[in-house]
Design a protein around this motif. Structure first.
Motif, mmCIF file in Angstrom:
data_model
loop_
_atom_site.group_PDB
_atom_site.id
_atom_site.type_symbol
_atom_site.label_atom_id
_atom_site.label_comp_id
_atom_site.label_asym_id
_atom_site.label_seq_id
_atom_site.Cartn_x
_atom_site.Cartn_y
_atom_site.Cartn_z
ATOM 1 N N SER A 55 -3.282 5.536 4.091
ATOM 2 C CA SER A 55 -1.936 5.626 3.527
ATOM 3 C C SER A 55 -2.008 6.458 2.261
ATOM 4 O O SER A 55 -2.924 6.279 1.448
ATOM 5 N N SER A 56 -1.050 7.349 2.082
ATOM 6 C CA SER A 56 -0.983 8.118 0.836
ATOM 7 C C SER A 56 -0.448 7.270 -0.303
ATOM 8 O O SER A 56 -0.550 7.647 -1.472
ATOM 9 N N GLY A 57 0.083 6.095 0.028
ATOM 10 C CA GLY A 57 0.597 5.185 -0.982
ATOM 11 C C GLY A 57 -0.269 3.949 -1.139
ATOM 12 O O GLY A 57 -1.294 3.984 -1.806
ATOM 13 N N SER A 58 0.107 2.847 -0.491
ATOM 14 C CA SER A 58 -0.601 1.578 -0.674
ATOM 15 C C SER A 58 -0.973 0.954 0.671
ATOM 16 O O SER A 58 -0.247 1.071 1.643
ATOM 17 N N GLY A 59 -2.145 0.291 0.674
ATOM 18 C CA GLY A 59 -2.574 -0.460 1.852
ATOM 19 C C GLY A 59 -3.000 0.403 3.012
ATOM 20 O O GLY A 59 -2.259 0.548 3.991
ATOM 21 N N GLY A 60 -4.200 0.967 2.952
ATOM 22 C CA GLY A 60 -4.665 1.842 4.025
ATOM 23 C C GLY A 60 -4.747 1.144 5.368
ATOM 24 O O GLY A 60 -4.382 1.709 6.399
ATOM 25 N N ALA A 61 -5.221 -0.112 5.374
ATOM 26 C CA ALA A 61 -5.316 -0.870 6.627
ATOM 27 C C ALA A 61 -4.141 -1.827 6.784
ATOM 28 O O ALA A 61 -3.437 -1.804 7.784
ATOM 29 N N VAL A 62 -3.925 -2.691 5.778
ATOM 30 C CA VAL A 62 -2.884 -3.714 5.878
ATOM 31 C C VAL A 62 -2.082 -3.749 4.589
ATOM 32 O O VAL A 62 -2.656 -3.802 3.493
ATOM 33 N N SER A 63 -0.775 -3.747 4.709
ATOM 34 C CA SER A 63 0.110 -3.878 3.559
ATOM 35 C C SER A 63 0.982 -5.109 3.751
ATOM 36 O O SER A 63 1.599 -5.285 4.806
ATOM 37 N N ILE A 64 1.020 -5.983 2.718
ATOM 38 C CA ILE A 64 1.712 -7.272 2.809
ATOM 39 C C ILE A 64 2.766 -7.299 1.706
ATOM 40 O O ILE A 64 2.428 -7.266 0.517
ATOM 41 N N LEU A 65 4.041 -7.384 2.085
ATOM 42 C CA LEU A 65 5.124 -7.164 1.122
ATOM 43 C C LEU A 65 6.235 -8.197 1.236
ATOM 44 O O LEU A 65 6.417 -8.823 2.289
ATOM 45 N N GLY A 66 6.970 -8.355 0.132
ATOM 46 C CA GLY A 66 8.259 -9.030 0.170
ATOM 47 C C GLY A 66 8.258 -10.486 0.575
ATOM 48 O O GLY A 66 9.143 -10.934 1.303
ATOM 49 N N GLY A 67 7.252 -11.263 0.118
ATOM 50 C CA GLY A 67 7.255 -12.698 0.375
ATOM 51 C C GLY A 67 6.528 -13.139 1.625
ATOM 52 O O GLY A 67 6.613 -14.309 2.011
ATOM 53 N N ALA A 68 5.803 -12.245 2.278
ATOM 54 C CA ALA A 68 5.054 -12.620 3.485
ATOM 55 C C ALA A 68 3.844 -13.489 3.137
ATOM 56 O O ALA A 68 3.303 -13.430 2.031
ATOM 57 N N THR A 69 3.418 -14.281 4.098
ATOM 58 C CA THR A 69 2.213 -15.106 3.969
ATOM 59 C C THR A 69 1.256 -14.705 5.090
ATOM 60 O O THR A 69 1.609 -14.777 6.267
ATOM 61 N N VAL A 70 0.042 -14.290 4.700
ATOM 62 C CA VAL A 70 -0.910 -13.768 5.679
ATOM 63 C C VAL A 70 -2.264 -14.428 5.472
ATOM 64 O O VAL A 70 -2.768 -14.521 4.348
ATOM 65 N N GLU A 71 -2.868 -14.862 6.575
ATOM 66 C CA GLU A 71 -4.228 -15.392 6.556
ATOM 67 C C GLU A 71 -5.096 -14.495 7.435
ATOM 68 O O GLU A 71 -4.794 -14.273 8.607
ATOM 69 N N ILE A 72 -6.175 -13.980 6.843
ATOM 70 C CA ILE A 72 -7.115 -13.117 7.554
ATOM 71 C C ILE A 72 -8.419 -13.889 7.724
ATOM 72 O O ILE A 72 -9.076 -14.232 6.738
ATOM 73 N N VAL A 73 -8.766 -14.184 8.972
ATOM 74 C CA VAL A 73 -9.913 -15.048 9.260
ATOM 75 C C VAL A 73 -10.902 -14.319 10.162
ATOM 76 O O VAL A 73 -10.522 -13.796 11.227
ATOM 77 N N ARG A 74 -12.158 -14.285 9.751
ATOM 78 C CA ARG A 74 -13.241 -13.682 10.533
ATOM 79 C C ARG A 74 -12.895 -12.251 10.977
ATOM 80 O O ARG A 74 -13.108 -11.874 12.125
ATOM 81 N N CYS A 75 -12.363 -11.487 10.039
ATOM 82 C CA CYS A 75 -12.028 -10.093 10.329
ATOM 83 C C CYS A 75 -12.930 -9.150 9.535
ATOM 84 O O CYS A 75 -13.509 -9.531 8.522
ATOM 85 N N THR A 76 -13.025 -7.917 10.018
ATOM 86 C CA THR A 76 -13.725 -6.850 9.314
ATOM 87 C C THR A 76 -12.736 -5.729 9.039
ATOM 88 O O THR A 76 -12.019 -5.288 9.941
ATOM 89 N N ILE A 77 -12.702 -5.281 7.781
ATOM 90 C CA ILE A 77 -11.844 -4.158 7.398
ATOM 91 C C ILE A 77 -12.729 -3.114 6.727
ATOM 92 O O ILE A 77 -13.357 -3.402 5.703
ATOM 93 N N THR A 78 -12.782 -1.919 7.311
ATOM 94 C CA THR A 78 -13.737 -0.934 6.811
ATOM 95 C C THR A 78 -13.201 0.489 6.935
ATOM 96 O O THR A 78 -12.303 0.774 7.739
ATOM 97 N N SER A 79 -13.761 1.362 6.094
ATOM 98 C CA SER A 79 -13.531 2.810 6.177
ATOM 99 C C SER A 79 -12.055 3.194 6.105
ATOM 100 O O SER A 79 -11.613 4.145 6.753
ATOM 101 N N SER A 80 -11.285 2.451 5.309
ATOM 102 C CA SER A 80 -9.865 2.750 5.134
ATOM 103 C C SER A 80 -9.611 3.210 3.705
ATOM 104 O O SER A 80 -10.399 2.923 2.794
ATOM 105 N N SER A 81 -8.488 3.915 3.491
ATOM 106 C CA SER A 81 -8.229 4.473 2.168
ATOM 107 C C SER A 81 -6.742 4.550 1.873
ATOM 108 O O SER A 81 -5.905 4.632 2.777
ATOM 109 N N ALA A 82 -6.420 4.499 0.565
ATOM 110 C CA ALA A 82 -5.049 4.627 0.079
ATOM 111 C C ALA A 82 -5.123 4.933 -1.410
ATOM 112 O O ALA A 82 -6.205 4.905 -2.016
#
Length: 390
Positions: free
Chosen positions: A96-123
């Motif tokens: 993303s040229s702005g924010s959150g190359g892999a995942v962007s969480i906005l505006g009151g959302a609730t997110v649980e990330i369990v046993r995940c891999t996030i790699t080689s992303s950019s913003a």
């Protein structure tokens, strides 16, 4: 009270039909149709950003499958009153040229990330994950080799973030940035070999009245800065592992090893920030000023029972560097084998020039000698009192 991700997933499976998908198109369709339980059965190339908006969903994979942006697409945006579980997934090469190359969480959302891999992303900010006015829980996950100007792994603004049993490593732009009154809690996690060229805090940068707690964590080989030290330089990289800027941190039973920065090889406390440490180990950290800890600009540091051992400073304060307008209090703190200063700290008046360093050290040595003299006098009085009682 919000249920755990595992309980949420079980409840959804029991009450809702599971939708299996194997392509990007079928995954996008399932999310658009607001399916509640979605299982990815093969790797998928994300051509355009996937969206979850005001939608409760459990998204997992059958075998650790990947969502791959091929360095050309932001992978997932979650907004609104969404409650989302991401489980057993891989996210890679998001952009993303702005924010959150892999995942962007906005505006009151609730997110649980369990046993995940996030790699080689950019913003620009939040190379892997960007969180704004929302809640993120990261459990048993790995975020590595991502890049951003600020927050290579996670950037949090006005949000609540929990990191548990996870690893954040080899991220450029620092691992985690918490700003705008964010609250971050880290437990049993590893921050290793992250780098931050600007401002500092290569593992965690805490700013603008944010609060961070960390317990039973390991901070190892994180590096802030890298340019040659210059006393006249406007911006110094401070806090190899952790940097506090008008913020608060409580660090307990954690290890801080081999961090490097201009000031505070392990931790830097600035702009009226408050640091509390208890039962921590600071070792093999290095800086120009304050090998392990640097406290300045009305900062405050309180320690109970930590060990500050084998740290080094090129200029002053091998163990710690505390300016005169700042405060430090301790109980059962161990300072040992720090170079060049074996004393607990180096004190320098505000605005002092480099030529004042030696004078400042002599003042500290005199204070230490005075403490030793007072202890000897007290021992002599006790001994005299004992003889008289006989």
């Amino acid at each position: 009270m919000r249920v755990s991700g595992a309980v949420l997933a079980l409840e959804l499976v029991l009450t809702t039909a599971m939708k299996t998908v194997e392509t990007f198109e079928s995954l996008r369709s399932a999310l658009r149709e607001k399916e509640e339980v979605v299982v990815l059965t093969s790797d998928a190339t994300v051509r355009t950003t996937l969206f979850v908006n005001n939608h409760n969903v459990s998204l997992s994979s059958s075998g650790g499958n990947w969502l791959d942006g091929l360095d050309g697409a932001q992978l997932l945006v979650i907004t609104g009153e969404s409650d989302v579980l991401l489980e057993d997934l891989g996210f890679r090469r998001g952009f993303s040229s702005g924010s959150g190359g892999a995942v962007s969480i906005l505006g009151g959302a609730t997110v649980e990330i369990v046993r995940c891999t996030i790699t080689s992303s950019s913003a620009d900010v939040g190379g892997a994950v960007y969180v704004s006015t929302s809640t993120l829980t990261l459990v048993e996950s790995a975020i590595s080799s991502n890049a951003a100007r600020f927050g290579g792994a996670v950037y949090s603004s006005e949000s609540t973030v929990e990191v548990a049993d996870s690893t954040l490593s080899s991220n450029d732009g620092g691992a985690l940035v918490a700003t705008q009154s964010s609250h971050v809690d880290c437990k049993r996690s590893v921050f290793e070999e992250n780098r931050k060229a600007q401002k500092g805090g290569a593992a965690i940068h805490v700013a603008k009245t944010s609060v961070v707690t960390a317990s039973e964590c390991v901070f190892r080989s994180n590096a802030a800065g890298g340019a040659p030290f210059d006393q006249d330089r406007n911006t110094l990289a401070v806090g190899g592992h952790v940097a506090l800027d008008a913020s608060t941190a409580a660090l307990t039973k954690s290890i801080f090893e081999a961090g490097t920065a201009d000031k505070g090889g392990a931790v830097a406390v600035t702009a009226g920030s408050s640091l509390t440490t208890a039962g921590c180990t600071f070792t093999k950290n290095a800086a120009q000023l304050g090998g392990a800890i640097a406290v300045e600009d009305h900062g405050d540091w309180t320690d109970t029972g930590s060990a500050i051992v084998d740290n080094s400073a090129d200029m002053e304060g091998g163990g710690a560097y505390v300016t005169a307008e700042s405060t430090f209090s301790s109980k059962h703190t161990k300072f040992s084998n720090n170079f060049p200063d074996q004393s607990f700290a180096f004190l320098m008046p505000p605005g002092a020039a480099p030529t004042d360093f030696r004078r400042g050290r002599r003042i500290l040595s005199l204070l230490a000698a005075e403490d030793d003299q007072q202890q000897q006098q007290q021992q002599q009085r006790l001994s005299s009192s004992s003889h008289q009682s006989r």
